[in-house]
Design a protein around this motif. Structure first.
Motif, PDB file in Angstrom:
ATOM      1  N   GLY A 185       0.824  -1.198   0.000  1.00  0.00           N
ATOM      2  CA  GLY A 185       0.000   0.000   0.000  1.00  0.00           C
ATOM      3  C   GLY A 185       0.859   1.249   0.000  1.00  0.00           C
ATOM      4  O   GLY A 185       1.967   1.279  -0.543  1.00  0.00           O
ATOM      5  N   ALA A 186       0.380   2.308   0.660  1.00  0.00           N
ATOM      6  CA  ALA A 186       1.050   3.605   0.586  1.00  0.00           C
ATOM      7  C   ALA A 186       2.287   3.696   1.468  1.00  0.00           C
ATOM      8  O   ALA A 186       3.309   4.260   1.048  1.00  0.00           O
ATOM      9  N   SER A 223     -10.339  -3.479   0.263  1.00  0.00           N
ATOM     10  CA  SER A 223     -10.734  -3.762  -1.112  1.00  0.00           C
ATOM     11  C   SER A 223     -12.220  -3.447  -1.246  1.00  0.00           C
ATOM     12  O   SER A 223     -13.071  -4.334  -1.109  1.00  0.00           O
ATOM     13  N   THR A 242       6.709  -4.478  -8.909  1.00  0.00           N
ATOM     14  CA  THR A 242       5.483  -4.229  -8.169  1.00  0.00           C
ATOM     15  C   THR A 242       4.486  -5.336  -8.447  1.00  0.00           C
ATOM     16  O   THR A 242       4.479  -5.931  -9.531  1.00  0.00           O
ATOM     17  N   ASP A 301       0.363  -5.935  -8.301  1.00  0.00           N
ATOM     18  CA  ASP A 301      -0.918  -5.249  -8.237  1.00  0.00           C
ATOM     19  C   ASP A 301      -2.016  -6.272  -7.954  1.00  0.00           C
ATOM     20  O   ASP A 301      -2.300  -7.144  -8.781  1.00  0.00           O
ATOM     21  N   GLY A 323      -5.146  -5.342  -7.163  1.00  0.00           N
ATOM     22  CA  GLY A 323      -6.438  -4.737  -7.470  1.00  0.00           C
ATOM     23  C   GLY A 323      -6.871  -3.759  -6.400  1.00  0.00           C
ATOM     24  O   GLY A 323      -6.351  -3.765  -5.268  1.00  0.00           O
ATOM     25  N   ASP A 324      -7.841  -2.878  -6.722  1.00  0.00           N
ATOM     26  CA  ASP A 324      -8.340  -1.876  -5.774  1.00  0.00           C
ATOM     27  C   ASP A 324      -7.208  -1.015  -5.209  1.00  0.00           C
ATOM     28  O   ASP A 324      -7.186  -0.697  -4.007  1.00  0.00           O
ATOM     29  N   ASP A 325      -6.262  -0.677  -6.058  1.00  0.00           N
ATOM     30  CA  ASP A 325      -5.123   0.167  -5.673  1.00  0.00           C
ATOM     31  C   ASP A 325      -4.252  -0.451  -4.583  1.00  0.00           C
ATOM     32  O   ASP A 325      -3.521   0.260  -3.884  1.00  0.00           O
ATOM     33  N   THR A 326      -4.316  -1.758  -4.423  1.00  0.00           N
ATOM     34  CA  THR A 326      -3.404  -2.440  -3.505  1.00  0.00           C
ATOM     35  C   THR A 326      -2.155  -2.828  -4.277  1.00  0.00           C
ATOM     36  O   THR A 326      -2.165  -3.793  -5.055  1.00  0.00           O
ATOM     37  N   ILE A 327      -1.098  -2.066  -4.075  1.00  0.00           N
ATOM     38  CA  ILE A 327       0.160  -2.278  -4.782  1.00  0.00           C
ATOM     39  C   ILE A 327       1.217  -2.684  -3.766  1.00  0.00           C
ATOM     40  O   ILE A 327       1.377  -2.037  -2.711  1.00  0.00           O
ATOM     41  N   GLU A 338       5.205  -3.045  -3.476  1.00  0.00           N
ATOM     42  CA  GLU A 338       6.453  -2.660  -4.134  1.00  0.00           C
ATOM     43  C   GLU A 338       7.618  -3.385  -3.461  1.00  0.00           C
ATOM     44  O   GLU A 338       7.729  -3.390  -2.229  1.00  0.00           O
TER      45      GLU A 338
END
Length: 353
Positions: free
Chosen positions: A233-234, A270, A324, A326, A328-332, A334
């Protein structure tokens, strides 16, 4: 070149492997194997710089045809001339039995696709065979001495770090004078036994002596150096010292695990439900970080410097810094460079056998 002696044998009724022996590796593919793959591996036998990734790359994937059985493959690779450190990759019915001062342990594919990788230390012997064969300590190498780089066919392949003394040589027979690819070993030439044997001596610098039992737990077998790190995430940065399970509501495996090997459960948001409950596993195998899609509903997309690909359900793949994942739903997720300040396991941190 790694010091040691490789011995092959053919057991009556057992499945055969195509075997390629190089300066730094032993590879076995279920026989009959793809001619192109054998030729490519044979072309790498003299390459002292070849890596495990390149070797596995030359091996075809699992058959897709309905009803076709994939018996798998195994690769044993020595990263340096120190023969006590070994990296193994297996799939399907192929297994690697690893000897150490603490005994013998079996490393198998555990159903992981496309393959299962682990790194071992303090190794005193290796045997490659099929899962149906019993686990037993490495036998005594007997038979003829053959070139250090060879291809052959056998049911069992053993490696010992001791180089064969010249006085132990016997005349080369039809089953052993194969610098190029040959047929199966002829068990009828073996005197009153069920196996025919063939020895290949690998010469080079003497390996350093490493005391203590082998670190045979694939989860705990860290090489020296900082463990890998990831950002989920972030801003959730984690050091991967044990398996990490990521998902909407990740659940630990039902089988109990030691506290040091119990996975970290990392829940992620999610809103649309595209991230599965237990979606992805991150774990360390040797020096490498391995990501496994846990048969998620909507899959995992891997992005690297060389391109983008969607992982197959259940697929395991080595990921490197800069990659990275991925979900989905901006869950990345790294993969970050390892930090020298990150905590690292020591010999006293790892379980001993």
């Amino acid at each position: 070149m790694v010091v040691g002696t490789v011995t092959s044998a053919t057991r009556v009724g057992a499945g055969e492997w195509e075997v390629v022996v190089g300066d730094r590796f032993i590879a076995v593919l279920a026989a009959p194997a793809d001619d192109r793959a054998i030729a490519e591996l044979a072309g790498l036998t003299g390459d002292a710089t070849v890596g495990i990734e390149r070797l596995v790359q030359e091996i075809p994937g699992a058959p897709d045809a309905a009803g076709e059985v994939d018996r798998g493959f195994a690769v044993v690779w020595w990263p340096t001339a120190d023969a006590s450190s070994v990296t193994a990759v297996v799939r399907g019915e192929a297994v690697v039995d690893v000897d150490s001062p603490g005994g013998s342990r079996r490393f198998d594919g555990r159903g992981i696709r496309p393959w299962h990788l682990a790194e071992f230390r303090d190794v005193s012997g290796v045997r490659i065979t099929e899962a149906a064969a019993p686990l037993r300590p490495r036998g005594t190498a007997i038979g003829a001495r053959a070139p250090g780089r060879a291809t052959l066919r056998a049911t069992d392949v053993e490696w010992t770090p001791e180089a064969r003394p010249s006085g132990a040589d016997v005349p080369l027979g039809a089953s052993s004078d194969r610098a190029a690819r040959g047929g199966p070993l002829d068990a009828t030439n073996a005197p009153e036994t069920e196996t025919a044997t063939d020895a290949i001596a690998i010469t080079g610098e003497e390996p350093e002596t490493v005391e203590g039992p082998a670190d045979l737990d694939p989860i705990s077998a860290f090489a020296p150096g900082p463990p890998p790190r990831v950002r989920i995430g972030a801003d959730d940065v984690r050091t991967v010292t044990r398996p990490i399970l990521v998902g909407r509501r990740p659940l630990a495996p039902r089988a109990p695990a030691a506290a040091s090997a119990a996975p970290e459960l990392v829940p992620v948001r999610s809103p649309t439900g595209v991230v599965s409950g237990t979606h992805l596993e991150l774990r360390v195998e040797g020096e490498r970080l391995v990501a496994t899609d846990l048969r998620s509903t909507n899959g995992t997309v891997l992005r690297t410097a060389t391109g983008v690909r969607r992982m197959r359900a259940g697929e395991s793949i080595v990921v490197v810094p800069g990659s990275t994942l991925d979900l989905g739903d901006d869950t990345i997720i790294e993969v970050l460079p390892a930090s020298d300040e990150a905590p690292r396991p020591t010999r006293t941190d790892r379980p001993r056998t």
